[in-house]
Motif scaffolding. Structure first.
Motif, mmCIF file in Angstrom:
data_model
loop_
_atom_site.group_PDB
_atom_site.id
_atom_site.type_symbol
_atom_site.label_atom_id
_atom_site.label_comp_id
_atom_site.label_asym_id
_atom_site.label_seq_id
_atom_site.Cartn_x
_atom_site.Cartn_y
_atom_site.Cartn_z
ATOM 1 N N HIS A 175 -30.649 2.438 -21.388
ATOM 2 C CA HIS A 175 -31.977 2.999 -21.623
ATOM 3 C C HIS A 175 -31.916 4.406 -22.204
ATOM 4 C CE1 HIS A 175 -34.400 0.141 -18.757
ATOM 5 N NE2 HIS A 175 -33.851 -0.482 -19.790
ATOM 6 N N GLU A 176 -31.056 5.244 -21.668
ATOM 7 C CA GLU A 176 -30.973 6.616 -22.174
ATOM 8 C C GLU A 176 -30.498 6.634 -23.629
ATOM 9 O OE1 GLU A 176 -28.772 9.260 -19.715
ATOM 10 O OE2 GLU A 176 -30.067 8.987 -17.957
ATOM 11 N N LEU A 179 -33.422 5.514 -25.870
ATOM 12 C CA LEU A 179 -34.408 6.579 -26.048
ATOM 13 C C LEU A 179 -33.869 7.665 -26.972
ATOM 14 C CD1 LEU A 179 -37.074 7.920 -25.448
ATOM 15 C CD2 LEU A 179 -36.088 8.823 -23.321
ATOM 16 N N LYS A 180 -32.609 7.991 -26.844
ATOM 17 C CA LYS A 180 -32.002 8.988 -27.724
ATOM 18 C C LYS A 180 -32.105 8.558 -29.182
ATOM 19 C CE LYS A 180 -27.635 11.441 -28.604
ATOM 20 N NZ LYS A 180 -26.209 11.600 -28.167
ATOM 21 N N VAL A 182 -34.238 6.390 -30.470
ATOM 22 C CA VAL A 182 -35.651 6.387 -30.878
ATOM 23 C C VAL A 182 -36.088 7.787 -31.293
ATOM 24 C CG1 VAL A 182 -38.020 6.111 -30.055
ATOM 25 C CG2 VAL A 182 -36.319 4.354 -29.544
ATOM 26 N N THR A 183 -35.799 8.783 -30.468
ATOM 27 C CA THR A 183 -36.258 10.143 -30.769
ATOM 28 C C THR A 183 -35.540 10.749 -31.980
ATOM 29 O OG1 THR A 183 -34.691 11.067 -29.158
ATOM 30 C CG2 THR A 183 -36.939 10.591 -28.392
ATOM 31 N N PHE A 212 -37.456 2.030 -18.308
ATOM 32 C CA PHE A 212 -37.310 2.649 -19.632
ATOM 33 C C PHE A 212 -38.533 3.500 -19.951
ATOM 34 C CE2 PHE A 212 -38.265 2.497 -24.216
ATOM 35 C CZ PHE A 212 -37.144 3.148 -24.714
ATOM 36 N N PHE A 213 -39.717 2.985 -19.639
ATOM 37 C CA PHE A 213 -40.945 3.723 -19.945
ATOM 38 C C PHE A 213 -41.120 4.914 -18.999
ATOM 39 C CE2 PHE A 213 -41.623 -0.710 -21.274
ATOM 40 C CZ PHE A 213 -41.747 -0.483 -22.641
ATOM 41 N N VAL A 216 -39.165 7.511 -20.685
ATOM 42 C CA VAL A 216 -39.908 8.049 -21.825
ATOM 43 C C VAL A 216 -40.938 9.070 -21.347
ATOM 44 C CG1 VAL A 216 -41.507 7.496 -23.695
ATOM 45 C CG2 VAL A 216 -39.575 5.971 -23.218
ATOM 46 N N ASP A 219 -39.428 12.305 -20.293
ATOM 47 C CA ASP A 219 -38.953 13.064 -21.447
ATOM 48 C C ASP A 219 -40.081 13.873 -22.091
ATOM 49 O OD1 ASP A 219 -36.653 13.369 -23.537
ATOM 50 O OD2 ASP A 219 -38.418 12.801 -24.727
ATOM 51 N N LEU A 255 -44.670 3.292 -28.660
ATOM 52 C CA LEU A 255 -44.344 4.692 -28.417
ATOM 53 C C LEU A 255 -44.746 5.505 -29.629
ATOM 54 C CD1 LEU A 255 -40.689 4.266 -26.997
ATOM 55 C CD2 LEU A 255 -42.879 4.025 -25.782
#
Length: 260
Positions: A175-176, A179-180, A182-183, A212-213, A216, A219, A255
């Motif tokens: 998950h981390e 997210l990394k 995605v950003t 996961f959310f 997010v 973050d 997102l």
């Protein structure tokens, strides 16, 4: 000293020792215009690329129905694509550019390239030059992906307009990294979105999927919007345990940046 052939044969591998790899399988998907895509799946993969997942089917239809919002004229990046159905739909729905990725395994990437070639006949032009297949590991430096943008945005707007994550959240330890990525790849634009669709194939772990959310939200850079729920006609894995209704359900989220 002479050695008999029978003596040498004791070092030979027994017949059938090396098993042939499982054969490719095929699944079809019918576009809204009636054209049928024939998707090839790898015969077997420890990375689950040999399945056409429920979320891929639902997000493909969702993108077709809302191509004006998420695809037409947009740059698109798909993560963990498997057979690449959503990316193929994006290319056929006139996305400006599509980069379809999966783990950098030769079999997976070659299979994506095969599907791009063989599904191109469904396009009006007879080819799909706007789709590129690339190996990528979540959380890695995304420069190799961003460099593929034919008309990259400048400055803080640099990145992809639409990200596709279909049935990836069961990889809880990733998950981390997801997210990394995605950003680091989502364009800093008001209309840029990451579409995250998934099924709770293991209902007893739904909270871990949804974590996961939570990550997010913690973050704080992205906002989580619920898009809806879709129900499949049947479960994907009949022998699995757990609530059948949940196992047939596909949950969709979006997102978007909080500060643009």
């Amino acid at each position: 000293m002479d050695v008999a052939q029978d003596d040498l044969d004791i070092f030979a591998d027994p017949e059938g020792y090396y098993q042939s790899p499982p054969a490719h399988t095929f699944r079809s998907y019918t576009l809204q215009n009636g054209h049928k895509l024939q998707l090839r799946l790898v015969g077997q993969s420890p990375l689950w690329g040999h399945h056409l997942w429920q979320a891929a089917l639902i997000i493909a239809r969702f993108l077709e129905e809302q191509s004006d919002l998420y695809l037409q004229g947009k740059t698109v990046l798909e993560l963990g694509a498997g057979a690449g159905l959503p990316s193929l739909v994006a290319g056929l729905c006139r996305a400006r550019q599509v980069v379809v990725t999966d783990y950098p395994d030769n079999n997976l990437i070659e299979n994506l390239e095969y599907n791009i070639r063989h599904c191109s006949e469904a396009s009006e032009e007879g080819n799909l030059p706007n789709i590129i297949a690339k190996g990528f590991m979540w959380g890695a430096d995304p420069s190799c992906l961003l460099a593929l943008l034919s008309q990259p945005h400048t400055g803080t707007h640099y990145g992809f307009d639409t990200l596709i994550l279909a049935d990836l959240l069961f990889n809880h330890t990733c998950h981390e990294s997801l997210l990394k990525t995605v950003t680091q790849t989502l364009a800093r634009r008001r209309d840029a979105v990451a579409l995250v669709f998934f099924s709770p194939y293991r209902p007893w772990l739904l909270d871990k999927d949804l974590a996961f959310f939570d990550l997010v939200r913690q973050d704080r850079r992205l906002i989580v919007d619920e898009l809806g729920k879709w129900m499949m006609d049947q479960v994907m894995f009949e022998d699995d345990r757990g609530d059948e209704t949940l196992r047939r359900t596909v949950l969709g989220y979006k997102l978007r940046w909080a500060d643009v």
